[in-house]
Every structure is written in C-alpha cells, then in structure tokens.
Design a protein around this motif. Sequence first.
Motif, PDB file in Angstrom:
ATOM      1  N   ASN A  20     -64.328  16.043 107.195  1.00  0.00           N
ATOM      2  CA  ASN A  20     -65.119  14.701 107.174  1.00  0.00           C
ATOM      3  C   ASN A  20     -64.260  13.606 106.981  1.00  0.00           C
ATOM      4  O   ASN A  20     -63.819  13.098 105.832  1.00  0.00           O
ATOM      5  N   THR A  21     -63.640  13.330 108.083  1.00  0.00           N
ATOM      6  CA  THR A  21     -62.533  12.176 108.197  1.00  0.00           C
ATOM      7  C   THR A  21     -62.849  11.075 109.156  1.00  0.00           C
ATOM      8  O   THR A  21     -63.442  11.543 110.354  1.00  0.00           O
ATOM      9  N   GLU A  22     -62.691   9.738 108.790  1.00  0.00           N
ATOM     10  CA  GLU A  22     -62.782   8.753 109.659  1.00  0.00           C
ATOM     11  C   GLU A  22     -61.520   8.237 109.894  1.00  0.00           C
ATOM     12  O   GLU A  22     -60.768   7.843 108.767  1.00  0.00           O
ATOM     13  N   VAL A  23     -61.118   7.584 111.086  1.00  0.00           N
ATOM     14  CA  VAL A  23     -59.860   7.014 111.066  1.00  0.00           C
ATOM     15  C   VAL A  23     -60.278   5.519 111.412  1.00  0.00           C
ATOM     16  O   VAL A  23     -61.197   5.262 112.267  1.00  0.00           O
ATOM     17  N   PRO A  55     -65.147   8.007  99.652  1.00  0.00           N
ATOM     18  CA  PRO A  55     -64.882   7.584  98.603  1.00  0.00           C
ATOM     19  C   PRO A  55     -65.300   6.168  98.057  1.00  0.00           C
ATOM     20  O   PRO A  55     -65.831   5.358  98.725  1.00  0.00           O
ATOM     21  N   ARG A  56     -65.983   6.295  96.713  1.00  0.00           N
ATOM     22  CA  ARG A  56     -66.603   4.996  96.034  1.00  0.00           C
ATOM     23  C   ARG A  56     -65.528   3.982  95.873  1.00  0.00           C
ATOM     24  O   ARG A  56     -64.601   4.094  95.183  1.00  0.00           O
ATOM     25  N   ARG A  57     -65.933   2.669  96.454  1.00  0.00           N
ATOM     26  CA  ARG A  57     -65.145   1.448  96.110  1.00  0.00           C
ATOM     27  C   ARG A  57     -65.267   1.066  94.587  1.00  0.00           C
ATOM     28  O   ARG A  57     -64.630   0.033  94.214  1.00  0.00           O
ATOM     29  N   ASP A  58     -66.396   1.385  93.853  1.00  0.00           N
ATOM     30  CA  ASP A  58     -66.324   0.968  92.563  1.00  0.00           C
ATOM     31  C   ASP A  58     -65.789   1.616  91.299  1.00  0.00           C
ATOM     32  O   ASP A  58     -65.912   1.273  90.028  1.00  0.00           O
ATOM     33  N   GLN A  59     -64.909   2.429  91.802  1.00  0.00           N
ATOM     34  CA  GLN A  59     -63.952   3.306  91.086  1.00  0.00           C
ATOM     35  C   GLN A  59     -62.703   3.427  91.632  1.00  0.00           C
ATOM     36  O   GLN A  59     -62.599   3.317  92.898  1.00  0.00           O
ATOM     37  N   PRO A  60     -61.850   3.866  90.921  1.00  0.00           N
ATOM     38  CA  PRO A  60     -60.280   4.142  91.558  1.00  0.00           C
ATOM     39  C   PRO A  60     -60.314   5.148  92.807  1.00  0.00           C
ATOM     40  O   PRO A  60     -60.922   6.082  92.311  1.00  0.00           O
ATOM     41  N   VAL A  61     -59.775   4.853  93.704  1.00  0.00           N
ATOM     42  CA  VAL A  61     -59.874   5.610  94.905  1.00  0.00           C
ATOM     43  C   VAL A  61     -58.495   6.476  95.086  1.00  0.00           C
ATOM     44  O   VAL A  61     -57.447   5.776  94.859  1.00  0.00           O
ATOM     45  N   PRO A 113     -63.461  15.701  94.567  1.00  0.00           N
ATOM     46  CA  PRO A 113     -64.819  15.456  94.933  1.00  0.00           C
ATOM     47  C   PRO A 113     -65.122  13.953  95.454  1.00  0.00           C
ATOM     48  O   PRO A 113     -66.196  13.758  96.035  1.00  0.00           O
ATOM     49  N   GLY A 114     -64.354  13.027  94.993  1.00  0.00           N
ATOM     50  CA  GLY A 114     -64.744  11.688  95.669  1.00  0.00           C
ATOM     51  C   GLY A 114     -64.013  11.137  96.921  1.00  0.00           C
ATOM     52  O   GLY A 114     -63.943  10.174  97.254  1.00  0.00           O
ATOM     53  N   GLY A 115     -63.165  12.281  97.395  1.00  0.00           N
ATOM     54  CA  GLY A 115     -62.514  11.953  98.693  1.00  0.00           C
ATOM     55  C   GLY A 115     -61.323  10.971  98.313  1.00  0.00           C
ATOM     56  O   GLY A 115     -60.830  11.073  97.353  1.00  0.00           O
ATOM     57  N   GLY A 116     -60.944  10.367  99.324  1.00  0.00           N
ATOM     58  CA  GLY A 116     -60.104   9.151  99.226  1.00  0.00           C
ATOM     59  C   GLY A 116     -59.384   8.698 100.666  1.00  0.00           C
ATOM     60  O   GLY A 116     -60.061   8.986 101.258  1.00  0.00           O
ATOM     61  N   LEU A 139     -60.396  -2.601 103.240  1.00  0.00           N
ATOM     62  CA  LEU A 139     -61.231  -1.288 103.140  1.00  0.00           C
ATOM     63  C   LEU A 139     -62.163  -1.357 101.960  1.00  0.00           C
ATOM     64  O   LEU A 139     -62.820  -0.291 101.450  1.00  0.00           O
ATOM     65  N   GLY A 140     -61.928  -2.445 101.097  1.00  0.00           N
ATOM     66  CA  GLY A 140     -62.867  -2.669  99.776  1.00  0.00           C
ATOM     67  C   GLY A 140     -62.330  -1.844  98.791  1.00  0.00           C
ATOM     68  O   GLY A 140     -63.020  -1.868  97.824  1.00  0.00           O
ATOM     69  N   VAL A 141     -60.992  -1.673  98.688  1.00  0.00           N
ATOM     70  CA  VAL A 141     -60.262  -1.171  97.606  1.00  0.00           C
ATOM     71  C   VAL A 141     -59.572  -1.919  96.760  1.00  0.00           C
ATOM     72  O   VAL A 141     -58.885  -2.718  97.472  1.00  0.00           O
ATOM     73  N   GLY A 142     -59.900  -1.773  95.559  1.00  0.00           N
ATOM     74  CA  GLY A 142     -59.322  -2.560  94.456  1.00  0.00           C
ATOM     75  C   GLY A 142     -58.324  -1.854  93.469  1.00  0.00           C
ATOM     76  O   GLY A 142     -57.403  -2.254  93.018  1.00  0.00           O
TER      77      GLY A 142
END
Length: 358
Positions: free
Chosen positions: A181-184, A204-210, A246-249, A305-308
Amino acid sequence: MSIAPAFLAEAASDALRRGRVVGIGTLAILSAELADAESLAALESGGTRAGMIITARRAAVLSLANQRAAAVGDAEPVWVERPDWLDMAGSRGIADPVLDLATPFKGPFRSRALGEDAASARAAIALAKHGALLPALYAAAIAGPDPVLTVPAETVMLLPPAMARVKISSRARLPLAAAENTEVVAFRPDDGGPEHLALVIGDPRRDQPVLARLHSACLTGDVLASLKCDCGPQLHAAIAAIAANPGGGILLYLQQEGRGIGLLNKLRAYALQDQGFDTVDANTRLGFEPDERDFTLAAAMLKALGVGDVTLMTNNPLKVDGLAAHGLTVTRVAHHMPPNPHNAAYLGTKRDRQGHMP
C-alpha cells in the motif's frame, strides 16, 4: 527580455558541467577536471596565464591554507599561481587527490590574496559543487571578449538551498515488496535540479506526528548492494518499519548522492578510503566538507505533503536539526544497521567524527 537570476545561475552550472568557460563576477573559470588543451587555451586567450582556485579544505592538504580555519570549514578559497612548469597534468594533481600518495611531492606552490576576486572565487567553488564537479577551477581575470555566459557572483550564491522550492509533479500507486500500500509522489525542484521522491506508505494522518525517514540516494548501496556502507539495509529496513507501523508513514528519497558530493566524487572518495583515509578525510581531501547536504528540500517536500510533525528514523543529528530549522517538530527514533567487515570502520567514523547517535 530579462532572465531570472535562478535560470542564469543554472545555465552557468550547465555550461561548467559541459567543460565550457564561464564568467563569474570578475573571473572567467573552467572546471579543472573537464578542461582540455583547447578549452584552457580559450580561457587564456586574453594573454593571462590562468591560476587555480581550490577550497580551503584541499589547500590545507597541500599546506597552502590556514589549517585551523580549514578544519572548521570557514576559510576562504585559495588561489594557486600556475608557473610555466605547472602543466595540465600537474594542475590535475592539485585538483584531484586520488593520486596524492602515488605522487606525494607536489610544489612548491605559490598562492596570492584574492582581493577583489574573493566573491567571484567563492561563487566559482559554489557553482562547481552545485554541478557535482571537483571543487577546483582554472581561473583568469576576464579580459578581451567576455565568455559566452557571464553571471554576477551574487546570482550564483542564490542557488539552492537559498532558492529551494519544490512542486508535486506526479503521483501514482507503487506496490512494493515490503509495502504493497504505497504511493510514490514525484517532486520537481524549481531550480531545474534532479527530481526527488516521496514514498507515502499506508495512510498516515497529518494531524499527528508522521513516522518518516530521509534517505539520500546511494546507487552503490541501494541498487548494487555494496557492503562499503549501510545505505541499502537502511532503506529496506525503513520501508519495512513504516509498513509495519499502524499509522504508516513517509520515506523521502533524496538525490543527494555521497552526502551531497555526487556519484563520481563519491567513487573518488571510495578510492581514497581504499588508501586508508576514513570517510571524513576522503571528502575533505577532495575539497568538500564532511557532509555537503542541506535538508531544506526535505522540509519543503514534507510541508507540501501536509506534514508538520515527524517521528524521524535517523541517527544523524544534522537531519533532526535540518528539519527543525524549517519549522517542523521532530522527535527522533534510532535507525541503525549491524556492521559487516567492510563497513565497520565507516560506521565507527560516522559515530566518532560526525556525531551519529546510537
């Protein structure tokens, strides 16, 4: 029509990589590793014998610079005069250290103060590094007809990381053996440099650490399974760990071969390591800093990618500091591989001389 400074600087980089004479500020320059008799004659067509510009790191090896300043990377480039006896073969011996042990007696060399050429010399070195060339150049004052392309020194200094901006160019599903389950996601930098990739594994959820990994491309380790480094095992272990989370990354695959010095220079560093120099000394003998990477692009990619906030898989404090400097919140988790007989000393050097953490 005016030309944007970034495009002008990139055109100069491209010309230098093609072995052309380029004007930078007050100086006409030519890559020492790509020069031939014809291009050197063109550089000297104004009647002035070309000198050479090398970094303080390389000059320290040749006992031409203040060694203490060079050791911390804050010294100016050095101008080496070329008397008549210093031909092209001898000049390449100044530029390329691979044959230093075979021909240990070099010189005597004379250097001169850079004076009004200081900014141009700094820009010339920056341009060579940006083009993944040896940071050594023939140089002469611009006289007579200008070179085909002349760029102000301050324009060259605008090259990345100062102008690091990226845009998402394309994205697609990319099932991997360890992470189906990967997107490039492909990023194209605005400076026209090489493309960089992000592997978004899972959702991965962007509202928590990735969970994230910054991986610098290593052709020899990633593709050819070289045992000289731990890059290949690090890459595959990171993909497996993110897939199991569980949350991917996200794994960023950055085109920063050889800690930012480029593939050919990395192979030169390998040749020096075979002579007994460790990875830090090999880079500095070539005229580079121990690590030439900048992680501005990585921060820009994560933000796109929306990651903070990231939980970063790394042992390298420079990666933590590099992302934090651009506003990301970084928590580190260790990511190290067991040594093998071929890379044990290399891993020890990273720990002892570059501050890599356990």
